[in-house]
Motif scaffolding. Structure first.
Motif, mmCIF file in Angstrom:
data_model
loop_
_atom_site.group_PDB
_atom_site.id
_atom_site.type_symbol
_atom_site.label_atom_id
_atom_site.label_comp_id
_atom_site.label_asym_id
_atom_site.label_seq_id
_atom_site.Cartn_x
_atom_site.Cartn_y
_atom_site.Cartn_z
ATOM 1 N N ALA A 1 38.127 58.138 -48.455
ATOM 2 C CA ALA A 1 37.694 57.477 -49.696
ATOM 3 C C ALA A 1 37.950 55.970 -49.631
ATOM 4 O O ALA A 1 37.087 55.178 -50.040
ATOM 5 C CB ALA A 1 38.414 58.087 -50.892
ATOM 6 N N ALA A 2 39.089 55.569 -49.110
ATOM 7 C CA ALA A 2 39.407 54.144 -49.010
ATOM 8 C C ALA A 2 38.397 53.429 -48.117
ATOM 9 O O ALA A 2 38.007 52.287 -48.398
ATOM 10 C CB ALA A 2 40.826 53.958 -48.463
ATOM 11 N N ALA A 3 37.964 54.086 -47.058
ATOM 12 C CA ALA A 3 36.958 53.490 -46.184
ATOM 13 C C ALA A 3 35.640 53.308 -46.934
ATOM 14 O O ALA A 3 34.981 52.269 -46.820
ATOM 15 C CB ALA A 3 36.766 54.353 -44.940
ATOM 16 N N HIS A 4 35.265 54.298 -47.729
ATOM 17 C CA HIS A 4 34.047 54.168 -48.536
ATOM 18 C C HIS A 4 34.187 53.039 -49.553
ATOM 19 O O HIS A 4 33.245 52.268 -49.775
ATOM 20 C CB HIS A 4 33.721 55.484 -49.252
ATOM 21 C CG HIS A 4 33.090 56.512 -48.372
ATOM 22 N ND1 HIS A 4 31.844 56.356 -47.809
ATOM 23 C CD2 HIS A 4 33.534 57.725 -47.956
ATOM 24 C CE1 HIS A 4 31.542 57.430 -47.098
ATOM 25 N NE2 HIS A 4 32.559 58.272 -47.169
ATOM 26 N N LEU A 5 35.367 52.918 -50.154
ATOM 27 C CA LEU A 5 35.582 51.830 -51.112
ATOM 28 C C LEU A 5 35.507 50.475 -50.416
ATOM 29 O O LEU A 5 34.993 49.515 -50.983
ATOM 30 C CB LEU A 5 36.930 51.996 -51.823
ATOM 31 C CG LEU A 5 37.003 53.136 -52.835
ATOM 32 C CD1 LEU A 5 38.436 53.289 -53.357
ATOM 33 C CD2 LEU A 5 36.033 52.930 -53.985
ATOM 34 N N ALA A 6 36.011 50.404 -49.196
ATOM 35 C CA ALA A 6 35.948 49.146 -48.445
ATOM 36 C C ALA A 6 34.505 48.736 -48.171
ATOM 37 O O ALA A 6 34.209 47.552 -48.027
ATOM 38 C CB ALA A 6 36.717 49.272 -47.138
ATOM 39 N N LEU A 7 33.613 49.717 -48.126
ATOM 40 C CA LEU A 7 32.191 49.437 -47.939
ATOM 41 C C LEU A 7 31.455 49.320 -49.274
ATOM 42 O O LEU A 7 30.225 49.319 -49.304
ATOM 43 C CB LEU A 7 31.540 50.544 -47.097
ATOM 44 C CG LEU A 7 31.966 50.611 -45.642
ATOM 45 C CD1 LEU A 7 31.324 51.805 -44.948
ATOM 46 C CD2 LEU A 7 31.605 49.320 -44.916
ATOM 47 N N ALA A 8 32.213 49.235 -50.367
ATOM 48 C CA ALA A 8 31.658 49.138 -51.714
ATOM 49 C C ALA A 8 30.758 50.334 -52.023
ATOM 50 O O ALA A 8 29.681 50.188 -52.599
ATOM 51 C CB ALA A 8 30.925 47.816 -51.917
ATOM 52 N N SER A 9 31.234 51.531 -51.658
ATOM 53 C CA SER A 9 30.512 52.774 -51.924
ATOM 54 C C SER A 9 31.380 53.722 -52.750
ATOM 55 O O SER A 9 31.780 54.786 -52.284
ATOM 56 C CB SER A 9 30.113 53.448 -50.610
ATOM 57 O OG SER A 9 29.281 52.627 -49.847
ATOM 58 N N PRO A 10 31.682 53.339 -54.002
ATOM 59 C CA PRO A 10 32.578 54.176 -54.802
ATOM 60 C C PRO A 10 32.019 55.565 -55.100
ATOM 61 O O PRO A 10 32.780 56.519 -55.227
ATOM 62 C CB PRO A 10 32.785 53.364 -56.076
ATOM 63 C CG PRO A 10 31.597 52.472 -56.157
ATOM 64 C CD PRO A 10 31.236 52.162 -54.734
#
Length: 133
Positions: free
Chosen positions: A58-67
């Motif tokens: 999830a943190a990786a997705h957030l880092a890509l601005a993909s909440p």
């Protein structure tokens, strides 16, 4: 055989963390997904051991601005920790912080760049997402 599965999940998770730190978050996501699959095969889909991988994914997705991609992983991790540890446990609270961060990014996409300074995604040796970074 089981040791190989555990080692494979751990190695892929560590590789995912390294790639994320090096700025190759997309490849990191693929490795986190594989690590999650291996861990689920070993300990089950609802085990506490999958939660750190879910949070890192999830943190990786957030880092890509993909909440929207991050939210199901965080919610699943929160449900597992709440059931196994209780709603007031510090490890459950760590996942709640990630869910708050995800919801904030969903409601304010322009703030997505602030995700890197959130709760630590990297689990400590006991598998929690505690402080630090």
């Amino acid at each position: 055989v089981l040791a190989g599965v555990t080692g494979g999940a751990g190695a892929r998770g560590r590789a995912g963390q390294a790639l994320k730190r090096l700025g190759d978050t997309s490849k990191g996501i693929a490795l986190y997904e594989r690590a999650l699959q291996l861990q689920e095969e070993l300990t089950g889909q609802h085990s506490l051991e999958v939660v750190p991988i879910l949070v890192n994914l999830a943190a990786a997705h957030l880092a890509l601005a993909s909440p929207a991609a991050a939210q199901p992983h965080i919610e699943r991790g929160l449900a597992i920790r709440t059931k196994e540890l209780g709603a007031d446990h510090q490890q459950t609270a760590a996942v709640k912080k990630w869910l708050d961060k995800c919801r904030a990014q969903l409601s304010n996409p322009t703030a997505a760049g602030a995700t890197a300074s959130g709760p630590a995604a990297t689990p400590n040796t006991r598998g929690s997402e505690g402080g630090g970074g």
